[in-house]
Each structure stands twice: as structure tokens, then as C-alpha cells.
Scaffold this active site. Structure first.
Site, PDB file in Angstrom:
ATOM      1  N   ASP A 154      -0.932   2.647  -3.039  1.00 34.77           N
ATOM      2  CA  ASP A 154      -1.559   3.548  -2.071  1.00 34.77           C
ATOM      3  C   ASP A 154      -0.946   4.940  -2.195  1.00 34.77           C
ATOM      4  O   ASP A 154      -0.649   5.389  -3.304  1.00 34.77           O
ATOM      5  CB  ASP A 154      -1.369   2.981  -0.651  1.00 34.77           C
ATOM      6  CG  ASP A 154      -2.610   3.175   0.207  1.00 34.77           C
ATOM      7  OD1 ASP A 154      -2.869   4.324   0.577  1.00 34.77           O
ATOM      8  OD2 ASP A 154      -3.308   2.188   0.470  1.00 34.77           O
ATOM      9  N   HIS A 185      -1.959   7.119   4.786  1.00 35.26           N
ATOM     10  CA  HIS A 185      -2.729   5.917   4.449  1.00 35.26           C
ATOM     11  C   HIS A 185      -1.808   4.779   4.024  1.00 35.26           C
ATOM     12  O   HIS A 185      -1.889   3.657   4.523  1.00 35.26           O
ATOM     13  CB  HIS A 185      -3.730   6.264   3.343  1.00 35.26           C
ATOM     14  CG  HIS A 185      -4.814   5.267   3.144  1.00 35.26           C
ATOM     15  ND1 HIS A 185      -4.655   4.117   2.409  1.00 35.26           N
ATOM     16  CD2 HIS A 185      -6.103   5.259   3.569  1.00 35.26           C
ATOM     17  CE1 HIS A 185      -5.791   3.442   2.390  1.00 35.26           C
ATOM     18  NE2 HIS A 185      -6.694   4.110   3.082  1.00 35.26           N
ATOM     19  N   SER A 351     -10.245  -0.844   4.758  1.00 36.95           N
ATOM     20  CA  SER A 351      -8.917  -0.445   4.310  1.00 36.95           C
ATOM     21  C   SER A 351      -7.847  -1.055   5.200  1.00 36.95           C
ATOM     22  O   SER A 351      -6.706  -1.251   4.769  1.00 36.95           O
ATOM     23  CB  SER A 351      -8.822   1.085   4.349  1.00 36.95           C
ATOM     24  OG  SER A 351      -7.736   1.552   3.616  1.00 36.95           O
TER      25      SER A 351
END
Length: 975
Positions: A154, A185, A351
Site C-alpha cells: 500500500d 491509506h 479497500s
């Protein structure tokens, strides 16, 4: 090692200026062996010789272009309070970080529903996803992920973050020298898996977290960054790997094969299925791969989240049928996780659902017998214990909502065995088994195809043997089976998985049968250690007698092409957020609602993945050719013309735009290779489609129209559609007022037509419509044009003309040939044959042997008197639309007479004006045209009585400023 690979290329190419090695400054390239080399070609010199030499070398497996991976291209990333839409650049992206959104700001759900959702969370005290899923019960039993290595690919994890206690390693694979998370994220995703924060605890707080920073601050990555990072994950013996990323390119060979390699090395890969819901056919790679656990999202109300992508997989289209994906679904809305600056926040998206499952998998991996643990075993456990969600389809949820506690119980008593997804085939169970449950099987129908994912925990490699159908007693009539099954399968089950495609047909013994038939599909999975596991799948289908021919429709899938592999642009040019046509164009993906509507009207829809030489046209009322991009064999065109003219088959064609000028504007630069991507076709392949329509004297134009279509009470948008360029005498054409995007002109265009090839029983009918967007639920804006399709189907299937839509006044008294626009042509510089199953060398129709002597098309096609062709558009009131002359003969005659009278008056009675040098123009030969776009290309010269410089007259009839140009504008006047 890397230096050996560089030396290897030097041996082949020599030390020259054609290429150079691109340094990869990361831990994997420095410390471990590698299986690829990244080279930069010199753009200023010829490259084929080097590439050809490399390809000819046995040691080189493949040469592919580096792909840029940019999360911003197709999906926006929204921070709290940021509601701005990001305008995508026209640039290719391999895939993207799955978009996360603040839980309170889901655009697909109303404000009232969002508030109810939040109250639901607060009322139950669901401050942590681990409480919802009862993960704390496993913690009490000593299962917290200890000893399990979990990789998070990520944007990194912030250094020194207080929510983690067991971050083993943070590595950077980008072009930046930092391992910190500057986006948030990666920190959130890792926290859902292993956070220790009391208000947003992760599932496996004691798991060993490995952070792989593969996206830089610009949210950009490259395939080579991932390949090195994947290799490093293999070297580190990672157990579980989470990928909250994805994209539509399942043909990016280095990436896909490296995912397989990681699975083969025992890494359990969990990946988000995508945030392209509620559209169907929007699965993302790598979640759509057989060996990967693809995760969709649900809300806390156990409903499919609107953002969650839907199946089926499109790898198998057009010749086969897609697999079931997602594999399972998990909570993905309002999930709490750590913020980069400390504390917790709530986010939504697949996600988020992906690390929810990755966290569960980390717990299960820590509980499993190490001798049994592998990717297939874990996928099997969570799939077999998942709970189907009522009122949802299998292509929305897969096997259902993951159940951590049941999965844990299963792990403790697990014994290795092979299995499949789905694990039962009750094709009568609605709505779960949509679309299979919506239509019975009957004799002479195209086989119903079901594509099974086979899981083989016995070994990384294996095979499928002895696949067979075993029927119960209700599957026989007079000792004859009522149904039969054919099978196609993976040659090798690797890694840990494969497919088994089952094609079910009704035998002649079942031609008059009604009712349900049951049995089972049985096959053996043989491991590479010669272990055998027999799989038995319950089967139930419903039979009925064949419906009448006029109720049977055949959907042509064979002539549909999509991205990947080639660049096929979107159909609706008004939609800027999705430049690629990648949803399959299948009746069960982006045309799903059309399928449901056709079934509600009583039609039976079958799907053909073969060319037309394989079709028995006597079974069908109409062939549906919707938005096709493929080319056509000459034999196909000949057979179709013969079937329509003499065998009673009818044809319904729905086209799309193709205009070279517009296609050139849609090209985009691949920043990695500095090469231009060119669209292979327009929205549809109109030059090829016109070949199909030529025997019926019908053709589409190269215009691109924006307008609306009104049929009865239904008003639908006509977006990026085309117009009819040619239509035969006695046919009826329906016109709309629309704007031509190419020229900017606004006028009447013919967009829909019906034509009968004769009155004999063997004569079929043809109907055409110029826009598929109003039928495509993934790109439609506004109501669907179902009334249009109903009117056209009533004509082609039942020979019933809807006089309200096509009144007698719309019938052509001569052949129509438009004088506005041109016939569409292919664009130069493309390599369509690379992506076509028809164009190119050594490609022949599959069933040509059945038709050794096809009828000459010209012998079927009636002769047309082209001198009788006219560009007039009939109007429903019996006149003609105002952008043609046909409704103006009387007006024109009166106007000419008036002009002559006026000229005579001025010459005879007002001659003094002429003597005074007045610049009155003589109009005796000029008639103003209402065709603002210039139907006639004639140039009209005018002369003043004193031969002075002429004046120009505008559309409104006012005298404009005098000009020295002696030629009037083409779009103003005509003779």
C-alpha cells in the site's frame, strides 16, 4: 542475479546506444535473485532488431511494456469533507488504490440511510469491526495471529504509530527515499488487520506486519516496483498478503504471473474486488484470479454495499461464461481504523473489506495445522462456511458473508479435500442463482454454461479427471437421460486451483418435459502426489418444452470485443471517468437489466459465443447484434443474409458511434513507453457492421448524435449514438432532432428503422437503432429505452408494426440515402487483427464444414434503382422534416414567383433606384434552404445588376456586410 541478466543482454545486443539497464534501488534487487530486467529503449533509433533477438532467445520468457500504476486516474481518493470530483487524465493506468470514502459521505446512499446506519452502529456499540465479527472470542482462546507474517502492499505505515506493536519491517519500493505513509491509506488498511487501539482494534494484533510501500506521494507506482516487492515477499516467507488495489487489466502478464508465483509459494493473497458497483462486470484484477480471495463489501445491515463491484469475470468472454466472483463478502461500510495522526476514523470501500478478511485469515492461519495450510485450504474454509445473503445474487456476493467463528471451527477439524465454488448448482433457486434460475432449459437451446472454480488443497499442482454427470431417477424418461453435460477444464490445476466449465443441454428425450431434474456433477482431483479427492456437486435444473420461435432471441456474444487486450473506447463519450469499454458487453453484465426486461416480456434469451456458421437459425425469431466491435467472416455474412431472406430469421441491430476524427482525439500517451494508444474501433465497429447490413441496403453513418428519443410516454437520452445513412424503399425510418457532435449542427436525423425483406413465410425482417447507451445500465444516464426495443422486437419477432411509433407516413417511397455525413471508415495505424478472432491470417469460421456451398449474397439482394434515391426524411404528420426540401415544393414555387415579381417590380416601376446605383441583388435563381447543415454542396454565385461586388445573406434573411467573396456559404443557400 541482476548483474548476470544485464550481462546476458549485453551478450545478445552488445554495448550500444539502443538500450540501457534501469537501476532498481531496492532491497530485493540488491540482496536476492531476480527473474526480470528493466531496460529503457532509445526512442530515436530502430528497436526491432534488439527485441527480435531477445524474443528468439530461449531464456527469455516474454517482453512486455512497463505499466504505470496511478491511483488517481480512474478513481478519486476522498479525505473527510472533500467532495470535489477529480477529472481523469486521458492516460492509461494498470490499476489503482481502491478508493476509500468517509463513512458518513457515501454518495450512493441517502442521508437518511446514512444516519440510520450510524445510529445502528452506536446502538449496538459497534465501535470496532472485531466486536461485530466476534474476533474477541478467538483472542480469549489464545488466537491473536502470533507468528503469522502479514504483508500490506500500500502507501506505507507512519513511523512510530502508536496503534501497532509488532511492525517487523517497513520497506520502500518507489522512487522516494521514505517508508512513511503520506496519504493514510496504508496505515488504515494495516490497522484493520493488526491495530492495538482499543477503539479500532485490528483482528490480529500479534501478527507480524510487513509494510511494503509501493505507491509514492503522488499515488503512482509501476509494475516493476510490484514485481520486486512480490519477489521480496516470497523471500521473506510471507503468509498473508493484502492488496487493497486493483484494475481491469487481467492481461498484464508479468503482474498476473507473479501473483500466481506467490500463491504457488504458499502466500495467501486477499484482494479488494473493486468499487465500481453497483455495476455488473466490473471486477478488478488481481481479485478476479482463481487463486486469490476476492472480497466484496456489505453494510452492517447485511446488504450488498452499493460501491461493491459485481461479477461475473470477463476473462472467459466471448467464447465462454464467466466465473463467480467475488468469492465472499465482508463488512466494508463504516469500518473504524487508525488515522495517520492518531486516533480512529471510519471509512468505507472494498479497500476496507479486504483487510477485514485479511485480518480474519491471519487468525485462521495461526490456528491451522502447518501441514495443511495453503491458499486453497484457507479459501475453501471461508467459502464453505460463508452465509448467503438473502435477496442477493451469486455474482454480487459469491458464497456469502464470511463467518469467522464457523471458519475457525472448520479449521480445527479440517481434513484436506478438493472442492468447488459454488459448491452446489441449484439452477432453480432464485434470486441467489440469477440468471440461471430465471429461465428453464429446453431442447434445441444453446447449452447453459456454468463455470466452477476448483480448489485443490492437496497440492500446488494437480489435474481434473473423469468428470461426469450422474442423474437421479427424475432425470430419465423411458431409460433415456433428459439432460446431458459437456466439460472443459484447466489442463493443470496450478497454483492450487483451476476451472471446470459445465455445459448443460436437454436431450431429445426431454423435448416435451416440464418439471425439475436433479443429479450431481462428479469429478476426481488428482494431486501431484497421486492423491485423489472426489468432488460431488448437487445439481437441479428446470425443464420446459421449447418456446415458440417468435419468443426465442439469440444474443450474439462472439462479435463483442473489450478491454483488455486492445484499446476499445467507451460507448458514451459524455462519461469522462471511464475511458475504456471493459465490462464485457454481456447480457448478464452491463446489459443485465435489459435481460430482466426481456424475460418479463416473455422472451427467452440464449447466448452464442460462436460465429454464425454454427447457428441453426430455424430455432430463433431474431438475432440480437448489440454494440459489436468484432469483424465478420464473409461466410457469416452470406449465411446470415440467406437466413433472413429465406429461412425466416429476423435481425435486430443496435449500433454505436464510429468517427475517425473523434477517435483520434481519444488517443492517449503511455507515459512509460512514450507510445500512443489508439482506439481500435469507435463505440461499435460500424464499417464492419455495415458489411453485415449491406445485403439489406442499410448502413449507419459516421455522425455522433446527442438528443432524446420519445416513444409513447418514455423519453430516453440518445447519447453518442449514430444515424442511419442508408435505408431501403418501403422501409420506415424514425427521426429525432439531435445535435451532431462532429459538426455542431442541430437537425433531424434518422436513428431507427424497420424493414421487411418480403411477404413470404421465409422472409425475415430487419430493425436497426443507432444507440446502445440507453440499454447499457453501466453507462446509461436517465431512463432506459425499453419502449424502443419493445417496438422493434414486436416487428422483427411478431411482424407487428407499432403504428404509433412507425405510422404509415414514415414509409419510404424511394431509397433513403443521407446527404449529411459519410459512411464510417476504419482508422489508420491500428492493429485490429491482434485482438480479433476473425481478422488476420489463418482464421476461419468454426463450423464452415456444415455449409460447403453458401448462397451468393448478391443473388438474394433485390436490385435497387440508385437514381431513385432521395435524402428526404418523412415526418409522422405525413409531410417531411424541415431539414429537407421535400416539404417545400409549393412554398419554393411561390417564393420563386414572388422573387420574380419583386424583381420585375423594381426593374419596371422602381428603375430609378437602379439609375441611382442601388446595390439590389438579383435572386431569380436562388431559393433559401432550411438545411442549416448544407445538404447540397453546390456553390451559388450571385451578381448585382451593375456587376458590383455581391452581398451575403444570412440564415435569417438579413442583408449582411458587403463582401468580396463571390460565393455564398454552402450552409445558407442551395439551388
Amino acid at each position: 542475479n541482476l548483474s548476470d541478466l544485464v550481462a546476458f543482454v549485453y551478450d545478445i545486443a552488445g554495448d550500444c546506444d539502443e538500450w540501457k539497464n534501469v537501476a532498481r534501488n531496492n532491497v530485493a534487487a540488491r540482496l536476492y535473485p531476480t527473474d526480470f530486467l528493466l531496460i529503457r529503449m532509445n526512442q530515436n533509433i530502430s528497436q526491432p532488431s534488439l527485441l527480435e533477438n531477445l524474443r528468439a532467445t530461449a531464456s527469455v520468457k516474454a517482453i512486455t511494456k512497463e505499466r504505470q500504476i496511478d491511483s488517481r486516474r480512474l478513481f478519486s481518493y476522498r479525505e473527510e469533507g472533500d467532495d470535489t470530483d477529480m477529472e481523469p487524465e486521458l492516460e492509461f493506468s494498470r490499476f489503482k488504490i481502491m478508493s476509500m470514502e468517509e463513512a458518513e459521505a457515501d454518495p450512493e446512499i441517502s442521508e437518511e440511510d446514512n444516519l440510520r446506519h450510524q445510529r445502528h452502529i452506536l446502538a449496538k456499540g459497534l465501535f470496532s469491526i472485531t466486536k461485530v465479527t466476534n474476533a474477541d472470542q478467538l483472542w480469549k482462546n489464545g488466537h491473536s495471529g502470533k507468528g503469522v507474517k502479514v504483508a500490506v502492499f500500500d502507501t506505507g505505515i507512519r513511523e512510530g504509530h502508536s496503534s501497532f506493536r509488532n511492525i517487523v519491517e517497513r520497506t520502500d519500493w518507489t522512487d522516494e527515499k521514505t517508508v512513511d505513509d503520506h496519504i493514510g491509506h496504508g496505515t488504515f488498511v494495516a490497522g484493520v488487520i493488526g491495530s492495538t487501539h482499543s477503539q479500532c482494534a485490528g483482528f490480529a494484533p500479534d501478527a507480524e506486519i510487513y509494510s511494503f510501500r509501493v505507491f509514492n506521494r503522488k499515488q503512482v507506482s509501476y509494475t516493476s516496483w510490484f514485481l520486486d516487492a512480490f519477489n521480496y515477499a516470497i523471500q521473506q516467507d510471507i503468509d498473508v498478503l493484502n492488496l487493497s488495489i486493483g484494475g481491469p487489466d487481467f492481461l498484464d502478464r508479468p503482474f498476473v504471473e507473479k501473483v500466481w508465483e506467490m500463491s504457488a509459494n504458499g502466500i495467501i493473497i486477499v484482494s479488494a474486488i473493486g468499487n465500481d458497483g453497483p455495476r455488473y462486470g466490473t471486477l478488478n484484477n488481481p481479485a478476479d484470479q482463481l487463486d486469490v480471495i476476492g472480497v466484496g463489501g456489505i453494510t452492517y445491515d447485511d446488504e450488498i454495499a452499493p460501491f461493491s463491484s459485481r461479477g461475473m469475470t470477463t476473462w472467459e468472454i466471448p467464447r465462454g461464461y464467466g466465473r463467480v466472483k467475488p468469492d465472499i463478502v465482508a463488512y466494508g461500510k463504516g469500518i473504524r481504523g487508525p488515522n495517520t495522526g492518531g486516533g480512529c476514523r471510519s471509512l468505507s470501500g472494498t479497500s476496507v473489506a479486504s483487510p477485514v478478511v485479511a485480518g480474519m485469515v491471519s487468525l485462521l492461519a495461526g490456528m491451522a495445522n502447518p501441514m495443511h495450510l495453503n491458499p486453497a485450504m484457507i479459501k475453501q474454509v471461508i467459502a464453505d462456511t460463508a452465509a448467503p445473503i438473502p435477496k442477493s445474487h451469486i455474482f454480487e456476493q459469491g458464497m456469502g458473508k464470511v463467518d469467522l467463528i464457523k471458519a475457525a471451527e472448520y479449521v480445527e477439524k479440517y481434513k484436506p479435500h478438493a472442492s468447488v465454488i459454488p459448491n452446489q448448482l441449484d439452477l432453480t433457486k432464485c434470486p441467489y442463482m440469477w440468471p440461471f434460475c430465471t429461465q428453464p432449459l429446453y431442447y434445441s437451446a444453446m447449452p447453459v454454461q456454468v463455470n466452477l472454480t476448483v480448489l485443490n488443497p492437496l497440492s500446488v499442482s494437480g489435474s481434473i479427471e473423469n468428470a461426469r454427470l450422474v442423474l437421479n431417477t427424475d432425470g430419465f424418461a423411458a431409460d433415456k437421460p433428459l439432460i446431458t453435460a459437456e466439460f472443459s477444464q484447466s489442463q493443470v490445476l496450478w497454483p492450487w486451483s483451476g476451472y471446470l466449465a459445465v455445459s448443460i443441454s436437454v436431450t431429445k428425450a426431454g423435448i416435451s418435459m416440464s418439471g425439475k431434474v436433479s443429479g450431481k456433477i462428479v469429478f476426481d482431483v488428482v494431486s501431484d502426489q497421486s492423491e485423489t479427492s472426489t468432488v460431488s456437486i448437487p445439481l437441479k435444473v428446470e425443464l420446459s418444452p421449447p418456446p415458440p420461435r417468435e419468443k426465442r432471441l439469440l444474443w450474439d456474444q462472439f462479435h463483442s470485443l473489450r478491454y483488455p487486450s486492445g484499446y476499445f473506447p467507451r460507448d458514451n463519450l459524455a462519461i469522462k471517468t471511464d475511458i475504456l469499454d471493459w465490462n464485457g458487453d454481456h447480457i448478464h453484465t452491463n446489459f443485465r437489466e435489459l435481460y430482466n426486461h426481456l424475460r418479463s416480456l416473455g422472451y427467452y434469451v440464449e447466448i452464442s459465443g460462436k460465429d454464425w456458421t454454427c447457428i441453426d437459425s430455424s430455432n430463433y425469431g431474431a438475432l440480437l447484434l448489440i454494440d459489436p466491435e468484432e469483424a465478420y467472416f464473409e461466410e457469416e455474412i452470406a449465411k446470415l443474409a440467406s437466413d433472413v431472406y429465406s429461412r425466416g430469421l429476423s435481425l435486430l441491430v443496435v449500433g454505436e458511434w464510429q468517427n475517425v476524427k473523434t477517435m483520434k482525439k481519444l488517443k492517449f500517451l503511455d507515459q512509460n513507453t512514450q507510445s500512443w494508444w489508439l482506439p481500435q474501433t469507435g463505440g461499435a465497429n460500424l464499417p464492419q457492421l455495415n458489411r453485415v447490413l449491406e445485403p439489406f441496403h442499410i448502413a449507419f453513418s459516421d455522425r455522433i448524435l446527442d438528443g432524446s428519443v420519445t416513444v409513447g410516454n418514455e423519453v430516453s437520452r440518445y447519447e453518442s449514438g449514430t444515424s442511419i445513412h442508408k435505408f431501403p424503399k418501403n422501409g420506415r425510418i424514425f427521426s429525432i432532432m439531435a445535435k451532431d457532435v462532429v459538426s455542431g449542427s442541430r437537425r433531424y436525423f434518422p436513428v431507427m428503422g424497420i424493414h421487411s425483406t418480403g411477404s413470404d413465410p421465409g422472409n425475415g425482417r430487419v430493425a436497426v437503432f443507432g444507440d446502445s447507451n440507453c440499454l447499457d445500465e453501466n453507462h446509461r444516464r436517465g431512463p432506459a429505452c425499453y419502449a424502443v426495443i419493445e417496438a422493434l422486437l414486436n416487428f422483427v419477432c411478431k411482424n407487428e408494426t407499432d403504428e404509433k411509433v412507425f405510422p404509415q407516413s414514415l414509409q419510404l417511397k424511394s431509397q433513403f440515402v443521407s446527404d449529411f455525413g459519410e459512411l464510417p471508415v476504419p482508422m489508420d495505424g491500428v492493429h485490429f487483427e491482434r485482438y480479433s478472432n476473425v481478422a488476420g491470417e489463418n482464421k476461419v469460421p468454426e463450423c464452415l464444414a456444415k455449409f460447403p456451398k453458401l448462397v451468393n449474397v448478391s443473388s438474394l439482394t433485390p436490385t435497387v434503382n440508385h437514381s431513385d434515391s432521395q435524402p428526404y426524411l418523412p415526418a409522422p404528420d405525413g409531410g417531411f422534416h424541415s431539414n429537407t426540401q421535400q416539404n417545400l415544393p409549393l412554398f419554393g414555387l411561390l417564393f420563386v414567383i414572388s422573387v420574380f415579381a419583386m424583381v420585375a417590380y423594381y426593374r419596371c416601376c422602381r428603375g430609378d433606384l437602379e439609375n441611382k446605383g442601388a446595390d439590389l441583388v438579383s435572386f431569380a435563381s436562388i431559393i433559401p434552404s432550411t438545411n442549416r447543415a448544407g445538404i447540397n454542396d453546390s456553390q451559388v454565385k450571385t451578381h448585382s445588376p451593375d456587376d458590383s461586388t455581391p452581398s451575403k445573406w444570412g440564415r435569417g434573411g438579413q442583408l449582411h456586410k458587403r463582401t468580396t467573396n463571390s460565393t455564398l456559404q454552402k450552409d445558407v443557400f442551395k439551388v
